[in-house]
Design a protein around this motif. Sequence first.
Motif, mmCIF file in Angstrom:
data_model
loop_
_atom_site.group_PDB
_atom_site.id
_atom_site.type_symbol
_atom_site.label_atom_id
_atom_site.label_comp_id
_atom_site.label_asym_id
_atom_site.label_seq_id
_atom_site.Cartn_x
_atom_site.Cartn_y
_atom_site.Cartn_z
ATOM 1 N N PRO A 22 0.409 -1.002 0.116
ATOM 2 C CA PRO A 22 -0.107 0.045 -0.177
ATOM 3 C C PRO A 22 1.242 1.317 0.251
ATOM 4 O O PRO A 22 0.378 1.955 -0.793
ATOM 5 N N TRP A 23 2.245 0.972 0.538
ATOM 6 C CA TRP A 23 2.630 2.654 0.354
ATOM 7 C C TRP A 23 3.271 2.546 -0.585
ATOM 8 O O TRP A 23 3.862 3.972 -1.227
ATOM 9 N N CYS A 24 3.812 1.760 -1.446
ATOM 10 C CA CYS A 24 3.833 2.221 -3.190
ATOM 11 C C CYS A 24 3.185 3.248 -3.871
ATOM 12 O O CYS A 24 3.334 3.441 -4.374
ATOM 13 N N TYR A 25 1.619 2.000 -3.057
ATOM 14 C CA TYR A 25 0.416 3.438 -3.934
ATOM 15 C C TYR A 25 0.573 4.646 -3.553
ATOM 16 O O TYR A 25 0.306 5.216 -5.142
ATOM 17 N N ILE A 26 0.799 4.918 -2.185
ATOM 18 C CA ILE A 26 0.777 6.221 -2.080
ATOM 19 C C ILE A 26 1.928 7.258 -2.838
ATOM 20 O O ILE A 26 2.219 8.458 -3.076
ATOM 21 N N GLY A 27 2.926 6.642 -2.916
ATOM 22 C CA GLY A 27 4.528 6.761 -3.354
ATOM 23 C C GLY A 27 4.135 6.937 -4.682
ATOM 24 O O GLY A 27 5.122 7.953 -4.902
ATOM 25 N N ARG A 83 -3.199 3.447 9.848
ATOM 26 C CA ARG A 83 -2.200 5.103 9.779
ATOM 27 C C ARG A 83 -2.418 4.916 7.843
ATOM 28 O O ARG A 83 -1.838 5.972 7.481
ATOM 29 N N VAL A 84 -2.116 3.333 6.980
ATOM 30 C CA VAL A 84 -2.187 3.365 5.247
ATOM 31 C C VAL A 84 -3.762 4.145 5.503
ATOM 32 O O VAL A 84 -3.037 4.611 4.603
ATOM 33 N N SER A 85 -4.186 3.518 5.773
ATOM 34 C CA SER A 85 -5.389 3.976 4.958
ATOM 35 C C SER A 85 -5.892 5.697 5.414
ATOM 36 O O SER A 85 -6.224 6.255 4.074
ATOM 37 N N ALA A 86 -5.299 6.128 6.488
ATOM 38 C CA ALA A 86 -5.441 7.732 6.840
ATOM 39 C C ALA A 86 -3.958 8.324 5.589
ATOM 40 O O ALA A 86 -5.001 9.250 4.943
ATOM 41 N N GLU A 87 -3.411 7.345 5.272
ATOM 42 C CA GLU A 87 -1.958 8.123 4.308
ATOM 43 C C GLU A 87 -2.938 8.359 3.092
ATOM 44 O O GLU A 87 -2.410 9.255 2.515
ATOM 45 N N GLY A 88 -3.305 7.168 2.693
ATOM 46 C CA GLY A 88 -3.823 7.057 1.394
ATOM 47 C C GLY A 88 -4.951 8.515 1.346
ATOM 48 O O GLY A 88 -5.263 8.169 0.050
ATOM 49 N N ASP A 92 -6.105 10.958 -1.901
ATOM 50 C CA ASP A 92 -7.280 9.934 -2.680
ATOM 51 C C ASP A 92 -7.190 9.222 -3.011
ATOM 52 O O ASP A 92 -7.531 8.462 -4.186
ATOM 53 N N ILE A 93 -6.539 8.567 -2.442
ATOM 54 C CA ILE A 93 -6.855 6.674 -2.026
ATOM 55 C C ILE A 93 -7.596 6.234 -1.420
ATOM 56 O O ILE A 93 -7.339 5.999 -0.014
ATOM 57 N N PRO A 94 -9.183 5.785 -1.873
ATOM 58 C CA PRO A 94 -9.765 5.053 -0.980
ATOM 59 C C PRO A 94 -10.197 3.646 -0.386
ATOM 60 O O PRO A 94 -9.744 2.632 -1.545
#
Length: 223
Positions: A22-27, A83-88, A92-94
């Motif tokens: 998931p952090w890669c999607y955020i990245g 935490r990942v969801s909050a960063e997402g 704008d990543i649901p």
Amino acid sequence: MTVDTRALEPVNVDVVSDVMCPWCYIGKRRLEAALAKLDDVDVRVVWRPFQLDPTLPADGKDRAQYLSEKFGGPDRAAQIYERVSAEGAREDIPFAFDRITRSPNTLDAHRLIRWAALEGVQDAMVERLFRLYFIEGADLTDRAVLVDAARDAGMDGAVAERLLSSDADLAETEAEIVHAQAIGVTGVPCFILDNTYAVAGAQPAHVLETAIRRAAAERSATR
């Protein structure tokens, strides 16, 4: 004197990533934000493979079982993903972690990403796979899902299906993963600039922008 960095060769950004991260999607979102501010710098982005868990079987593993083994149970996993969801959400990543039923072995997904680069649709392929897994809860070990993803990204679905049914580029993809590990990549995302500098983690857009500008400036200084 101002140097027009657009006259130089593009800054190469190799993004070492795994589509189950998931952090890669955020990245990816943060890299996109950085690139939007770099209209005076040419950048070439290439997505490189990594596997967070190469021990997963070819058909993946039940998600609940995987989370239990990795985090000790769903409650602990929920805390981490909160935490990942909050960063997402900030990007704008649901994220819809509750929709995910299987944790996939991602080798076939990485092969698709490799082939998509040859067709000039690698970014679209990466984006589609991230969305399928993290928002739609799709099984990325399901060949039909992967073929549909290839079509959605602009690839020839029949060609993708034929390649996925073979061992095409399997050894090459595995070799790229080994190479990433050999040069010190232990976590993803990892942004490697001109094979010289590495920015580890889903850093804020301004950090990526600064690093890319520095790489471009150093290149221009050596001309």
